[in-house]
Structures are given as C-alpha cells and as structure tokens.
Scaffold this active site. Structure first.
Site, PDB file in Angstrom:
ATOM      1  N   SER A   1      -9.737   2.118   2.846  1.00 59.16           N
ATOM      2  CA  SER A   1      -8.818   2.838   2.003  1.00 59.16           C
ATOM      3  C   SER A   1      -7.823   1.957   1.256  1.00 59.16           C
ATOM      4  O   SER A   1      -7.190   2.422   0.305  1.00 59.16           O
ATOM      5  CB  SER A   1      -8.043   3.863   2.826  1.00 59.16           C
ATOM      6  OG  SER A   1      -7.252   3.218   3.811  1.00 59.16           O
TER       7      SER A   1
ATOM      8  N   SER B   1     -10.055  -0.293   7.078  1.00 58.59           N
ATOM      9  CA  SER B   1      -9.464  -0.159   5.744  1.00 58.59           C
ATOM     10  C   SER B   1      -8.755  -1.377   5.178  1.00 58.59           C
ATOM     11  O   SER B   1      -8.372  -1.355   4.007  1.00 58.59           O
ATOM     12  CB  SER B   1      -8.486   1.011   5.719  1.00 58.59           C
ATOM     13  OG  SER B   1      -9.191   2.191   5.474  1.00 58.59           O
TER      14      SER B   1
ATOM     15  N   LYS C   1       0.869  -1.178   0.000  1.00 60.68           N
ATOM     16  CA  LYS C   1       0.000   0.000   0.000  1.00 60.68           C
ATOM     17  C   LYS C   1       0.907   1.231   0.000  1.00 60.68           C
ATOM     18  O   LYS C   1       1.936   1.238   0.684  1.00 60.68           O
ATOM     19  CB  LYS C   1      -0.888  -0.022   1.244  1.00 60.68           C
ATOM     20  CG  LYS C   1      -1.885   1.122   1.335  1.00 60.68           C
ATOM     21  CD  LYS C   1      -2.801   0.965   2.551  1.00 60.68           C
ATOM     22  CE  LYS C   1      -3.847   2.067   2.652  1.00 60.68           C
ATOM     23  NZ  LYS C   1      -4.742   1.900   3.817  1.00 60.68           N
TER      24      LYS C   1
HETATM   25  N1  GLN Z   1     -13.231   4.338   6.286  1.00 59.79           N
HETATM   26  C1  GLN Z   1     -12.654   4.814   7.521  1.00 59.79           C
HETATM   27  C2  GLN Z   1     -12.263   6.266   7.382  1.00 59.79           C
HETATM   28  O1  GLN Z   1     -12.603   6.828   6.411  1.00 59.79           O
HETATM   29  C3  GLN Z   1     -11.494   3.971   7.917  1.00 59.79           C
HETATM   30  C4  GLN Z   1     -10.272   4.268   7.136  1.00 59.79           C
HETATM   31  C5  GLN Z   1      -9.116   3.432   7.548  1.00 59.79           C
HETATM   32  O2  GLN Z   1      -9.260   2.391   8.197  1.00 59.79           O
HETATM   33  N2  GLN Z   1      -7.924   3.917   7.233  1.00 59.79           N
HETATM   34  O3  GLN Z   1     -11.651   6.841   8.206  1.00 59.79           O
END
Ligand code: GLN
Length: 487
Positions: A154, A178, A79
C-alpha cells in the site's frame, strides 16, 4: 556534483554541512520536480510546499548556529497514514478526505525534532489495504519505471516518489508487505522493523498486531540513518518495546564474512517467476562472494501464511474501522433518517470496495459460531509459522529470498481477482505474522522492471539486515538505477 535530486540522504547531509547548498535551495529543487512531474505518477495526496520551505529556512538557521538535529534540513515524505497536526491525513479514503489531525504521530514528531523537512503526504491504498495502490480513493499511483504498471502497495506513493527522485526518503507502513513489496517493484530499499521497534501512536490502525512503521530509501545506509531517529520506546503505544536502539550506522561498514544466510526451500518453487528467481540467486551469490555462507532452511507452513493473514488482518480491521461511524471521525452522510441510517450510509458511502470486503470478512470470522473455526484456528497457525522462523534462526543469522513472485504487474491486471492480488505478498507476510524485521533491496531488472532481494532477521536484529544490505550495495549498482523518465 551529482544533481541534488539524485543524491542520497547521506550525500545531501554532507553537502549541507559543507555549505555547497542550503536546505531552502534543495527543498525548492524537489518541490519544482514534484510540481513538474507528479501529474504522471499521482504519488502525492498533499504537497506542503510553503510549510516545507519554512522548515527548511529554520533548518538553515539552525545549521549556521551549529544546533541542527540528525536530519537537519533533509527532505522526506510521509505516507498519508501518519497523523500530521494541521495538515490533512486521508489514509487514501473518502472517509478521511477532509480529516485534519489535532496531533502528530510519534514518527512525525521524532523526524520533525531531528530537523527533517516534510515535502508532503503520499498516496496509498485505502486504509493500507491493497498491493497495487488501486484501492486509493485518490486514484492509483503509477510506477516510474513504466506508467502502465503498479508501483506496489500500500505504500505506493512513497515508493514511487523515492524511485522518481522526488525525495531521498519516505515513511511507510507494513502490515503484510506494504513497505517491502512496493520497494521491490520500484527499485528502492524498504525496511519493516521488528514489531514494537517503532511507535504506532498516531499511525491510523489497520491490523494492530501486524502494523509496523518503517522507511523507503535508495540506500541501506539512508534507511539506517532514518530508522535510528524513528525507533525507540514510546509510552503512548502499549505495544512499543523498551529496548535501547543501537547505532545502526556504527556497524553498517562491518564485513559479513561468516554470516549464515538461510535459503528457504519453499521460496524457489513453482510460484516464482523464473527471471526474478535468477536475479535473487545472483544476489545471494554476491553475499557468498563477500564471505557469507548459505544454509538451506525449512519453513513448512509458509503456504498457510496468506490464508492466515486474510483471517487475522480483516478481523482486526473490522474492529479498528468501527470507529468510523459518521459521528466521531470523518465522512458523514447527509440527511440521515435516524442513527442507524447515519451509520449505514456514512460507512456505505465513505469506504471503498476493498475496505468493505475486509470489514465483512472480519466481522464474519469473529462472529459467534465461526470464531473457533476461523479466527482461533488462524491464531494457532500463526503460532506455527512463528515457530518455524524461530527454529530457522537457531541455524542462521538471516533469511534471504525473493520479495515478490514477479516484477511490477500492469495496473488493472489483478483488480478483479483479489486472490491473485493477495498472493503478491506470499514471501513478505510471514515476517508480519511472526513480528520479525525484514527488508527489500533492489537486486536487478527483469524486462526493465526492478525486483528485490528480501532479507528477514531475528527479532530486534535490524542491524544485521542493514549491514548485509549495505555490504551488498557496496558491490552492486542496482540501487542507483533510475527510471529513464526521471533522470
Ligand atoms: N497487501 C496486503 C494487504 O492488502 C498488505 C498491506 C499492508 O501491508 N498494509 O493487506
């Protein structure tokens, strides 16, 4: 022989060992696949073809000499939130579009030491803020199961890549879901370990008390293999915990007879799409057929997890992202009139809308007069949620439920409604607030789109999750399902 791109890490490791193919051949097959198909998905920010082939060739030489590490010659993707020396690390942002880190993240270093071959860096929501990959400066990633749908976020570039068979495994990070939510929406396995299990050094910070690195693979066995290499104490991360790392592969074949599986009453309420719930219940029935017993448990404060998260995470993000000021890192606006103008314009031009929304919310909840009402209150509720889990784990070994309320949604569907977007993480955020290990395992299809079974364990009990998921995967074939266009 199964086509190389369809094989798991475990299968590839055995093929390499037997000399059926070389790492250079394998790497070339996957690079060709990425070159031919990534324009349909946009899963990569950077493909590191020549570096990958050079690493593969060293891995082949090490294998011949009998000195290769645990992942020698095996391809992975990082990532683009993990710092990689000499290779761009963008974090999905214009702010870091041309940033080249002078050092490797600990995760990157450990996987490199084990001999893994890095094919490239995957696309992601900007600074990991998002659930659909639509906040990326480099454009959304598409779901290999249906290009009109989101692959989740994400870590959507990582999940889409593993689902599309660009690589057998990828790293991810999980602050509120994410790793697990994109894994569920792409039919892959996603593991978020216990907070402190894997080093955060060199992983660009979003919300430091919640962020944790983990993996996306196609089998639980592969996740165990990778996690064993990534996990462990790191003196460069002050929140890393000094506990021995068990051999996750050693216990993965053990039976789950007698395992106590908690079913959360609140998980199967009105917010869950019916067919998704049905697939999850079928998966739980499989666990029962393997000798697990189910116990109903209560997480009374579950509905407060999303609001709590959206105070704590923005607060920490507003503090972490203050380092991007146009002076020390990344993007700098041209022709600033003075220092204040330089700060304002660099941040105004370098960050996208969702990141700005979070920074503003975070600054607000931390400001004098609001701190007690919002931030302190959220910390108290966070404690209540952690206590609920602690009580539940007195009676059960793990908790099983849905990873997401529904299968993948259409790109564009939720971009104008942040609350709807945030609610996608309703089942995953609790594990981050409480620092617990959790994973998603593919458990079926709804209208030709995958859904995931979510397993949450007690602190440092990744072993039980991986074993339970592995036993489930011995009985089912969902993790082998491949999107038609990527067979
Ligand atoms: N979807 C969540 C957010 O927007 C979690 C994102 C994540 O785990 N990095 O913060």
């Amino acid at each position: 022989m199964t086509a190389l791109h369809s094989q798991t890490l475990t299968e590839l490791a055995s093929g390499l060992k037997k000399g059926e193919f070389t790492s250079v051949e394998l790497t070339q097959v996957l690079l060709d696949r990425i070159a031919a198909h990534d324009d349909k998905l946009n899963a990569f920010v950077t493909v590191t073809a020549s570096a990958a082939l050079a690493t593969a060739s060293r891995a082949d030489a090490a294998r011949v000499a009998g000195i290769g590490g645990a992942l020698n010659g095996l391809p992975i993707i990082h990532k683009d939130i993990f710092c990689t020396r000499g290779i761009k690390t963008t974090c999905g942002s214009k702010m870091l579009e041309n940033f080249v880190s002078p050092y490797d993240a600990t995760v990157v270093q450990k996987l490199a030491d084990a001999g893994a071959v890095v094919l490239g860096k995957s696309n992601m929501d900007e600074f990991a803020m998002g659930s659909s990959n639509e906040t990326s400066y480099f454009g959304p990633v598409k779901n290999p199961w249906n290009p009109e749908c989101s692959p989740g976020g994400s870590s959507g570039g990582s999940s889409a890549s593993v689902a599309a068979r660009f690589a057998p495994a990828a790293t991810g990070t999980d602050t509120g879901g994410s790793i697990r939510q994109p894994a569920a929406l792409t039919g892959t396995v996603g593991v978020k370990p216990t907070y402190g299990r894997v080093s955060r050094y060199g992983m660009i910070a979003f919300a430091s008390s919640l962020d944790q690195a983990g993996v996306i693979t196609r089998s639980s066995e592969d996740a165990a293999r990778l996690l064993g290499v990534m996990a462990g104490f790191d003196e460069r991360d002050s929140t890393s915990i000094d506990q021995p790392v068990p051999d996750y592969l050693a216990s993965i074949g053990d039976s789950i007879k007698g395992l106590r599986v908690g079913i959360v009453r609140q998980h199967f309420d009105a917010g869950l799409e019916e067919q998704t719930g049905a697939r999850v219940k079928e998966a739980i029935a499989v666990l029962e057929s393997l000798g697990a017993t189910t116990v109903e448990v209560d997480l009374p404060n579950l509905d407060m997890s999303v609001p709590t998260y959206y105070v704590v995470a923005p607060a920490e993000c507003s503090s972490n992202l203050s380092r991007f000021d146009g002076v020390r890192f990344g993007y700098r606006a041209d022709d600033a009139e003075d220092l204040l103008d330089l700060y304002c314009r660099s941040r105004g031009e370098g960050f996208g809308d969702e990141v700005k929304r979070r920074i503003m919310t975070g600054t607000y909840v931390l400001s004098a007069g609001y701190y007690d009402a919002y931030y302190l209150k959220a910390q108290q509720v966070r404690q209540l949620i952690a206590d609920d889990f602690r009580k539940a784990f007195a009676d059960v070994d793990l908790i099983a439920g849905p990873t997401t309320p529904s299968p993948a949604f259409k790109l564009g569907d939720k971009v104008d409604d942040p609350i709807q977007m945030y609610l996608n993480d309703i089942y995953t955020i609790g594990a981050n607030l409480a620092g617990l290990p959790a994973m998603s395992v593919p458990c079926g299809l709804v209208d030709d789109l995958p859904v995931g079974l979510h397993l949450v364990g007690a602190h440092f009990n990744e072993e039980t999750l991986l074993r339970c998921a592995h036993q489930y995967q011995q009985q089912t074939e969902w993790h082998k399902a491949c999107p038609e266009a990527f067979k």
